[in-house]
Scaffold this active site. Structure first.
Site, PDB file in Angstrom:
ATOM      1  N   GLY A 181       0.810  -1.210   0.000  1.00 17.59           N
ATOM      2  CA  GLY A 181       0.000   0.000   0.000  1.00 17.59           C
ATOM      3  C   GLY A 181       0.842   1.258   0.000  1.00 17.59           C
ATOM      4  O   GLY A 181       0.535   2.227  -0.707  1.00 17.59           O
ATOM      5  N   ASP A 182       1.916   1.254   0.784  1.00 17.26           N
ATOM      6  CA  ASP A 182       2.800   2.417   0.820  1.00 17.26           C
ATOM      7  C   ASP A 182       3.484   2.638  -0.524  1.00 17.26           C
ATOM      8  O   ASP A 182       3.560   3.763  -1.030  1.00 17.26           O
ATOM      9  CB  ASP A 182       3.870   2.224   1.904  1.00 17.26           C
ATOM     10  N   THR A 183       4.010   1.566  -1.097  1.00 14.34           N
ATOM     11  CA  THR A 183       4.753   1.701  -2.344  1.00 14.34           C
ATOM     12  C   THR A 183       3.845   2.102  -3.504  1.00 14.34           C
ATOM     13  O   THR A 183       4.207   2.952  -4.322  1.00 14.34           O
ATOM     14  CB  THR A 183       5.478   0.386  -2.676  1.00 14.34           C
ATOM     15  N   ALA A 186       3.145   5.739  -3.120  1.00 15.65           N
ATOM     16  CA  ALA A 186       4.308   6.534  -3.502  1.00 15.65           C
ATOM     17  C   ALA A 186       4.419   6.662  -5.011  1.00 15.65           C
ATOM     18  O   ALA A 186       4.677   7.754  -5.539  1.00 15.65           O
ATOM     19  CB  ALA A 186       5.577   5.901  -2.928  1.00 15.65           C
TER      20      ALA A 186
END
Length: 401
Positions: A181-183, A186
């Protein structure tokens, strides 16, 4: 490789990257914001990373450490300059405002409202720098009923629909071993920044000599949801709630992980002509030529039979033989890679996807290379990850303190 076939090195200007001259101020911590900063830095942007005094970005202490610093840090913070500022103080916030006035992009991934509480909201920063592009990454976005809730990738992957599909039918969902989810957020943020830069360039006028900036609002759950393919339209049209299917790819056949004599292999035989080559290779011409299996819909209806036939062939052979036989007839197939396989794979090396650096504390370290590959203006690892506050004086020395 012969000399006449060796790649021609790019000119010095191109080697700096296509974003050379772009100045980025990174206020985020941990993964989503800093991954966006890393990606911009890999392609030439000057990324100034603001860290709190004391321990700096918590990622410095995550997972396995060498001489007190995470080796993950060496990837996430390459091509960045570290400046220590305390944003809880007015002096620290004043320095951020002054730096933001000189930058093209500011990245933050705090809980919505935090920047405004510090007097660093888009209205304040935009008044000093109308061309500033503000990338804001958060769990649920800057608006909506959930905006004030804390949001991590683990929750975003669940809300975005991904976690429900991960795992075996009838069992609790599993998670990938990385923060997808973070990547994903980003990368969506980087896309947003590049789009905003394009729009800014098109808005240059005598009244706005640098063009007009804007806010790029990225929610973790929305970045995940954007990658969910047919999930929503299938529910909308048919009321279908897609369920987890283990290692198979539902509705697309055959595509699965198959047991071998010494491990497992991934096989994707889901193109019509590929399927026929696959069946011929495993000695099942009857399945290759069956009229009802000529298209995907027919194969989906008989997928258990097809998977059983493939498994009966693979289970008698080692992974390397399975892969070699199928690749020889242009059927996509491969082993399940561990990092040991990645590190030893000659294709990774040939594509420069593994690069060797020497960290600030003297460790020789293999790190992931630059993605994507550009032929004329490639990215590069120009500097290794900084020590805490390494560039504070360099960046702030010309500024009244």
């Amino acid at each position: 490789m012969t000399a006449e076939h060796a790649p021609v090195p790019p000119p010095a200007a191109a080697a700096r990257g296509p974003l050379a001259g772009l100045k980025v101020l990174e206020l985020g911590q941990l993964i989503a914001g800093p991954f966006a900063g890393k990606t911009l830095g890999d392609f030439g942007a000057d990324v100034i990373k603001i860290e709190p005094p004391g321990g700096g970005d918590p990622l410095r202490q995550w997972r396995l450490l060498h001489e007190g610093t995470s080796v993950w840090w060496q990837v996430q913070s390459r091509n960045k300059r570290s400046v220590v500022l305390d944003l809880r103080t007015e002096a620290g916030r004043a320095d951020v405002r002054a730096l933001a006035a000189e930058c093209d992009v500011l990245i933050e991934n705090f809980k919505p409202g935090t920047m405004e509480k510090w007097g660093l909201g888009p209205e304040v920063l935009g008044a000093d720098n109308p061309g500033l592009i503000l990338l804001r990454i958060s769990g649920y976005g800057q608006t909506g009923p959930c905006r004030d809730l804390p949001g991590f990738a683990v929750v975003a992957e669940a809300m975005g629909g991904l976690r429900h599909l991960m795992g075996e039918p009838g069992r609790a969902p599993v998670r990938a071993g990385v923060s997808l989810g973070d990547t994903l957020a980003a990368l969506h943020g980087v896309i947003g920044v590049l789009l905003a830069l394009q729009a800014r360039a098109a808005s240059v006028s005598p009244e706005a000599p640098r063009g007009r900036g804007q806010v790029v609002d990225v929610a973790l759950y929305e970045a995940v949801f954007n990658c969910m393919e047919s999930l929503l339209p299938e529910f909308s049209a048919f009321g279908t709630v897609r369920e987890p299917a283990g290692s198979a790819l539902p509705g697309i056949a055959p595509s699965n992980v198959y047991r071998c004599a010494d491990g497992q292999a991934v096989i994707g035989g889901n193109g019509d002509s590929i399927y026929r080559r696959l069946m011929a290779a495993i000695g099942r011409p009857d399945l290759a030529e069956a009229p009802d299996l000529a298209s995907n819909a027919g194969r989906v209806a008989r997928i258990d039979e097809i998977d059983a036939a493939i498994t009966a062939w693979t289970v008698q052979r080692p992974v390397d033989e399975v892969v070699a036989v199928l690749q020889a007839v242009s059927v996509p197939a491969g082993r399940i890679y561990t990092v040991r396989d990645i590190a030893a794979d000659p294709h990774y090396r040939a594509r420069q996807m593994i690069e060797r650096i020497v960290t600030a504390d003297g460790l020789a370290l293999d790190v992931p290379g630059i993605v994507p590959r550009l032929s004329a203006t490639p990215g590069s690892i120009r500097t290794v990850a900084p020590t805490l506050g390494q560039h504070t004086d360099e960046v702030l020395r010309h500024r009244p303190r």
